[in-house]
Scaffold this motif. Structure first.
Motif, PDB file in Angstrom:
ATOM      1  N   ARG A   1      21.305 103.717 -15.747  1.00  0.00           N
ATOM      2  CA  ARG A   1      20.489 102.530 -16.010  1.00  0.00           C
ATOM      3  C   ARG A   1      19.200 102.923 -16.749  1.00  0.00           C
ATOM      4  N   ARG A   2      18.657 104.075 -16.375  1.00  0.00           N
ATOM      5  CA  ARG A   2      17.449 104.528 -17.074  1.00  0.00           C
ATOM      6  C   ARG A   2      17.749 104.809 -18.544  1.00  0.00           C
ATOM      7  N   ALA A   3      18.938 105.329 -18.804  1.00  0.00           N
ATOM      8  CA  ALA A   3      19.318 105.601 -20.199  1.00  0.00           C
ATOM      9  C   ALA A   3      19.600 104.314 -20.972  1.00  0.00           C
ATOM     10  N   LEU A   4      20.102 103.301 -20.304  1.00  0.00           N
ATOM     11  CA  LEU A   4      20.451 102.043 -20.973  1.00  0.00           C
ATOM     12  C   LEU A   4      19.244 101.112 -21.178  1.00  0.00           C
ATOM     13  N   PHE A   5      18.266 101.206 -20.330  1.00  0.00           N
ATOM     14  CA  PHE A   5      17.159 100.237 -20.331  1.00  0.00           C
ATOM     15  C   PHE A   5      16.430 100.135 -21.675  1.00  0.00           C
ATOM     16  N   PRO A   6      16.098 101.268 -22.346  1.00  0.00           N
ATOM     17  CA  PRO A   6      15.360 101.123 -23.618  1.00  0.00           C
ATOM     18  C   PRO A   6      16.224 100.624 -24.789  1.00  0.00           C
ATOM     19  N   ASP A   7      17.536 100.644 -24.629  1.00  0.00           N
ATOM     20  CA  ASP A   7      18.441 100.286 -25.731  1.00  0.00           C
ATOM     21  C   ASP A   7      18.597  98.763 -25.778  1.00  0.00           C
ATOM     22  N   PRO A   8      18.209  98.096 -26.908  1.00  0.00           N
ATOM     23  CA  PRO A   8      18.293  96.627 -26.986  1.00  0.00           C
ATOM     24  C   PRO A   8      19.671  96.117 -27.396  1.00  0.00           C
ATOM     25  N   SER A   9      20.641  96.995 -27.567  1.00  0.00           N
ATOM     26  CA  SER A   9      21.933  96.573 -28.127  1.00  0.00           C
ATOM     27  C   SER A   9      22.761  95.798 -27.102  1.00  0.00           C
ATOM     28  N   ASP A  10      23.725  95.023 -27.656  1.00  0.00           N
ATOM     29  CA  ASP A  10      24.643  94.288 -26.783  1.00  0.00           C
ATOM     30  C   ASP A  10      25.513  95.244 -25.960  1.00  0.00           C
ATOM     31  N   ASP A  11      25.825  96.403 -26.546  1.00  0.00           N
ATOM     32  CA  ASP A  11      26.643  97.390 -25.817  1.00  0.00           C
ATOM     33  C   ASP A  11      25.936  97.851 -24.539  1.00  0.00           C
ATOM     34  N   ALA A  12      24.599  98.054 -24.664  1.00  0.00           N
ATOM     35  CA  ALA A  12      23.836  98.479 -23.491  1.00  0.00           C
ATOM     36  C   ALA A  12      23.856  97.394 -22.419  1.00  0.00           C
ATOM     37  N   ARG A  13      23.686  96.092 -22.869  1.00  0.00           N
ATOM     38  CA  ARG A  13      23.698  95.006 -21.897  1.00  0.00           C
ATOM     39  C   ARG A  13      25.077  94.865 -21.240  1.00  0.00           C
ATOM     40  N   PHE A  14      26.136  95.095 -22.064  1.00  0.00           N
ATOM     41  CA  PHE A  14      27.484  95.019 -21.515  1.00  0.00           C
ATOM     42  C   PHE A  14      27.708  96.110 -20.464  1.00  0.00           C
ATOM     43  N   ARG A  15      27.236  97.293 -20.800  1.00  0.00           N
ATOM     44  CA  ARG A  15      27.371  98.404 -19.844  1.00  0.00           C
ATOM     45  C   ARG A  15      26.617  98.092 -18.544  1.00  0.00           C
ATOM     46  N   GLU A  16      25.386  97.548 -18.679  1.00  0.00           N
ATOM     47  CA  GLU A  16      24.609  97.200 -17.481  1.00  0.00           C
ATOM     48  C   GLU A  16      25.346  96.161 -16.641  1.00  0.00           C
ATOM     49  N   SER A  17      25.965  95.190 -17.304  1.00  0.00           N
ATOM     50  CA  SER A  17      26.701  94.174 -16.543  1.00  0.00           C
ATOM     51  C   SER A  17      27.915  94.794 -15.844  1.00  0.00           C
ATOM     52  N   THR A  18      28.515  95.781 -16.490  1.00  0.00           N
ATOM     53  CA  THR A  18      29.643  96.486 -15.852  1.00  0.00           C
ATOM     54  C   THR A  18      29.181  97.202 -14.588  1.00  0.00           C
ATOM     55  N   LEU A  19      28.035  97.862 -14.678  1.00  0.00           N
ATOM     56  CA  LEU A  19      27.491  98.559 -13.507  1.00  0.00           C
ATOM     57  C   LEU A  19      27.112  97.569 -12.412  1.00  0.00           C
ATOM     58  N   ASP A  20      26.541  96.433 -12.817  1.00  0.00           N
ATOM     59  CA  ASP A  20      26.135  95.432 -11.822  1.00  0.00           C
ATOM     60  C   ASP A  20      27.339  94.815 -11.118  1.00  0.00           C
ATOM     61  N   ALA A  21      28.478  94.785 -11.787  1.00  0.00           N
ATOM     62  CA  ALA A  21      29.676  94.146 -11.216  1.00  0.00           C
ATOM     63  C   ALA A  21      30.523  95.105 -10.385  1.00  0.00           C
ATOM     64  N   LEU A  22      30.059  96.327 -10.191  1.00  0.00           N
ATOM     65  CA  LEU A  22      30.832  97.288  -9.396  1.00  0.00           C
ATOM     66  C   LEU A  22      31.030  96.782  -7.974  1.00  0.00           C
ATOM     67  N   PRO A  23      32.175  97.074  -7.357  1.00  0.00           N
ATOM     68  CA  PRO A  23      32.388  96.692  -5.954  1.00  0.00           C
ATOM     69  C   PRO A  23      31.346  97.360  -5.052  1.00  0.00           C
ATOM     70  N   SER A  24      31.061  96.720  -3.915  1.00  0.00           N
ATOM     71  CA  SER A  24      30.056  97.281  -2.999  1.00  0.00           C
ATOM     72  C   SER A  24      30.571  98.531  -2.289  1.00  0.00           C
ATOM     73  N   GLY A  25      31.885  98.616  -2.101  1.00  0.00           N
ATOM     74  CA  GLY A  25      32.449  99.777  -1.427  1.00  0.00           C
ATOM     75  C   GLY A  25      32.335 101.033  -2.263  1.00  0.00           C
ATOM     76  N   THR A  26      32.008 102.150  -1.589  1.00  0.00           N
ATOM     77  CA  THR A  26      31.815 103.408  -2.309  1.00  0.00           C
ATOM     78  C   THR A  26      33.092 103.850  -3.009  1.00  0.00           C
ATOM     79  N   ALA A  27      34.211 103.842  -2.312  1.00  0.00           N
ATOM     80  CA  ALA A  27      35.461 104.325  -2.887  1.00  0.00           C
ATOM     81  C   ALA A  27      35.898 103.461  -4.073  1.00  0.00           C
ATOM     82  N   ALA A  28      35.765 102.143  -3.913  1.00  0.00           N
ATOM     83  CA  ALA A  28      36.174 101.244  -4.995  1.00  0.00           C
ATOM     84  C   ALA A  28      35.290 101.436  -6.218  1.00  0.00           C
ATOM     85  N   ALA A  29      33.984 101.649  -6.006  1.00  0.00           N
ATOM     86  CA  ALA A  29      33.069 101.855  -7.133  1.00  0.00           C
ATOM     87  C   ALA A  29      33.403 103.149  -7.857  1.00  0.00           C
ATOM     88  N   VAL A  30      33.682 104.204  -7.092  1.00  0.00           N
ATOM     89  CA  VAL A  30      34.037 105.480  -7.706  1.00  0.00           C
ATOM     90  C   VAL A  30      35.312 105.321  -8.529  1.00  0.00           C
TER      91      VAL A  30
END
Length: 652
Positions: free
Chosen positions: A102-131
């Motif tokens: 997230r620290r690497a993505l934050f300064p990047d204004p591109s749509d790809d960065a926002r898409f990646r952030e949304s992917t990270l935000d949508a990760l399952p809460s369970g540790t195994a599922a997220a991995v």
């Protein structure tokens, strides 16, 4: 040791293992005293030996103390630890990877960065599922990628460590080549176990397997069976560890295993391995669990080791309990004891085993005709010595007198000598002893041997016929007089058998009826609930003993804590009544009169403060010219032995 040359030479080296060669020998006398106390309190020699081993000695912890240490160690493991260490560490690495990304993505204004952030935000809460979701994610941050890759490495190391002890440290910085080598080893291992499971001869296959993969097995098994034993114990411990986690934690760990080393083949091979081992060793404990409630998190490998430790402690507790048929102290796994409790406990266990061996080897216990264990004559002599030493300590100023020529079976020297025999207390005839040594050994250095010893013969003193009558009614047990009574008999028996060997001692017990016993029977006599104090019968037997020795000085000693409450009828049946029947008192005093006619006076050692007993013994003393003594329990032995010596000397 080298013996070349004129004097022996010795070479010394370091001590590595085994019993300490400089350790003090086991305290057999202390153990025998404890063994004797247990037997005299009514225990069998077998139970008495067990009790001594349970309590230990002054210098050696007993089995009870070692067992306490085992349970304390077991409780400490469960109290200090919990089993979610792998999950916690995976979660930490995952959070670290996500934060770095997230620290690497934050300064990047591109749509790809926002898409990646949304992917990270949508990760399952369970540790195994997220991995699992992130397994195909293209990391922008190198730090994040490194943290995520460390998750796979951690899971692989923990998984292997849970099945192969000590593997975790050996698998740091794993390369793809290492992963492939591990996968090949697991595949070959499962092939070997399957062949063994089918009943095939796996000798050659095992040797080939060890040549190729022996580095994974530092325990160096000698054949397939030993390999299976080691693997099954570890795998069962890993399963018990999983059984001890919550349902959610168990599911998370199971899900995560597919990410081990980033290669799902490893988890599949481990599952196959577990199935093979369950089939080969169904007797292992695959189903139990433990309760861990501490703050120190353990990984999967550490958790499996904790479960193995608990199993080893349980086995040690069973070995220390010695409660199974054929149990022996040699059954205790000293290596496991050292690993779990340290060297000090192992030294204690070794000394207990040595103590048990020495008690048997020294002839302290032997077998009766019916197969039961009993104290040997040697043991009874040692117990007598101990009881006699206690008596000597309480005779105060009499000790010096007893240790002079008065304390023996002989009197004035006759001028003759004879070979020494065991038990002789007469002084050595030194000139004859030295002459015998010279004649036997020839000229040169004189070496004395026991066969050379001659002792000075002395004039025979008057013999004594001694009857010691001891009360064995239930009140003697109930009021704590049982063991002091037995120790008194031991002390008197010892002094007569070692210092007045021509005297004849009769031991007579009396409860509802009386009987003569030897010292071994008296020492092992158990207290029984029996009403009656048949002093009449005891004095009858005492009179019979004195009549068998008409040329001996008659001495009758009675130890009792109650007035006579039973007598013997002409048909040999005892009659009991409380309060005593006049007939009981009449018959008892009639026996006192009969003893007086034989020249014997009856000395009564009165235990307790019973007023009726006091009244009776006063009558007895006046009637028979005897004495009444009222010692405390600690002084009973000194009082009886001292009175025997006083009576003997006063009549000489």
């Amino acid at each position: 040791m080298s013996t070349s040359g004129s004097a022996p030479r010795y070479a010394y080296g370091p001590w590595h293992d085994g019993p300490d060669p400089l350790a003090a020998p086991v305290d057999l006398r202390s153990a025998l005293d404890a063994l004797g106390r247990e037997v005299m309190e009514g225990g069998t020699p077998r139970s008495a030996l067990d009790e001594v081993l349970r309590r230990g000695t002054r210098d050696t912890a007993g089995l009870d103390e070692l067992t306490r240490r085992v349970w304390q160690r077991r409780a400490e493991i469960q109290r200090r630890h919990r089993l979610d260490g792998t999950l916690q560490e995976v979660r930490r690495l995952l959070d670290q990877a996500l934060d770095a990304e997230r620290r690497a993505l934050f300064p990047d204004p591109s749509d790809d960065a926002r898409f990646r952030e949304s992917t990270l935000d949508a990760l399952p809460s369970g540790t195994a599922a997220a991995v699992r979701e992130l397994s195909t994610y293209d990391w922008r941050s190198s730090d994040a990628r490194e943290a995520y890759e460390r998750i796979g490495e951690l899971l692989g190391r923990d998984l292997m460590d849970s099945r192969f002890q000590g593997m975790k440290d050996a698998l740091r910085n794993v390369t793809p080549e290492d992963t492939e080598r591990i996968a090949r080893m697991m595949s070959d291992l499962n092939d070997l176990l399957l062949a063994h499971l089918r009943g095939e001869d796996t000798t050659e296959r095992f040797e080939k397997f060890m040549r190729e993969h022996g580095e994974f097995f530092p325990e160096n098994p000698r054949d397939t069976e030993e390999l299976i034993d080691a693997l099954a114990a570890r795998a069962a411990a890993a399963q018990r560890m999983l059984n001890s986690t919550s349902d959610q934690q168990r599911a998370e760990l199971s899900d995560l295993m597919s990410s081990a080393f980033g290669d799902p083949r490893l988890a599949e091979q481990v599952a196959t391995l577990d199935a093979n081992l369950r089939a080969l060793r169904p007797g292992e404990d695959w189903t139990s669990s433990g309760r861990f409630r501490g703050n120190n998190p353990l990984g999967m490998g550490e958790g499996a080791q904790a479960m193995e430790d608990l199993a080893a402690l349980d086995a040690l507790a069973e070995q220390l309990a010695q409660s199974y048929p054929g149990a022996r102290l040699e059954d205790i796994d000293l290596d496991a004891l050292t690993g779990q409790l340290g060297e000090e406990s192992t030294v204690d266990a070794r000394r207990l085993a040595e103590l048990e061996r020495e008690l048997r080897a020294q002839g302290i216990l032997d077998r009766a005709p019916d197969g039961t264990l009993r104290l040997s004559p040697k043991a009874l002599r040692r117990l007598g010595e101990t009881a006699f030493r206690d008596v000597v300590g309480r005779l105060h100023g009499r000790r010096g007198e007893r240790d002079t020529a008065h304390a023996g079976a002989a009197g004035e020297p006759t001028g003759a000598s004879r070979p020494w025999a065991f038990g002789d207390t007469e002084p050595w005839d030194v000139p004859r002893t030295v002459r015998n040594a010279v004649l036997r050994g020839g000229p040169g250095r004189v070496r004395l041997d026991v066969s050379d010893v001659e002792v000075t013969e002395t004039e025979q003193r008057a013999r004594a016929a001694v009857a010691l009558c001891v009360d064995t009614s239930w009140s003697m047990v109930q009021d704590g007089r049982w063991v002091p009574m037995k120790r008194t008999a031991l002390a008197l028996h010892h002094v007569i058998k070692t210092r007045y060997r021509t005297d004849s001692l009769e031991l007579i017990t009396f409860g509802r009826h009386a009987s003569t016993v030897d010292i071994g029977e008296l020492v092992s006599l158990e207290g029984t609930w029996e009403q009656g104090t048949n002093l009449h019968h005891a004095l009858l037997l005492a009179g019979r003993h004195l009549r068998r020795h008409p040329d001996a000085e008659p001495i009758v000693l009675v130890v009792t804590d109650g007035e006579p409450t039973a007598h013997l009828e002409p048909d040999a049946q005892p009659v009991f009544s409380y309060p005593p029947l006049p007939e009981t008192l009449r018959r008892t005093l009639s026996e006192v009169d009969g003893l007086a006619r034989l020249g014997a006076s009856v000395t009564v050692f009165m235990l307790g403060e019973d007023e009726r007993l006091k009244s009776f013994v006063d009558i007895l003393a006046r009637r028979g010219g005897g004495r009444v003594l009222a010692p405390d329990l600690d002084g009973l032995g000194a009082s009886v032995v001292g009175d025997y010596l006083r009576t003997r000397r006063s009549r000489r």
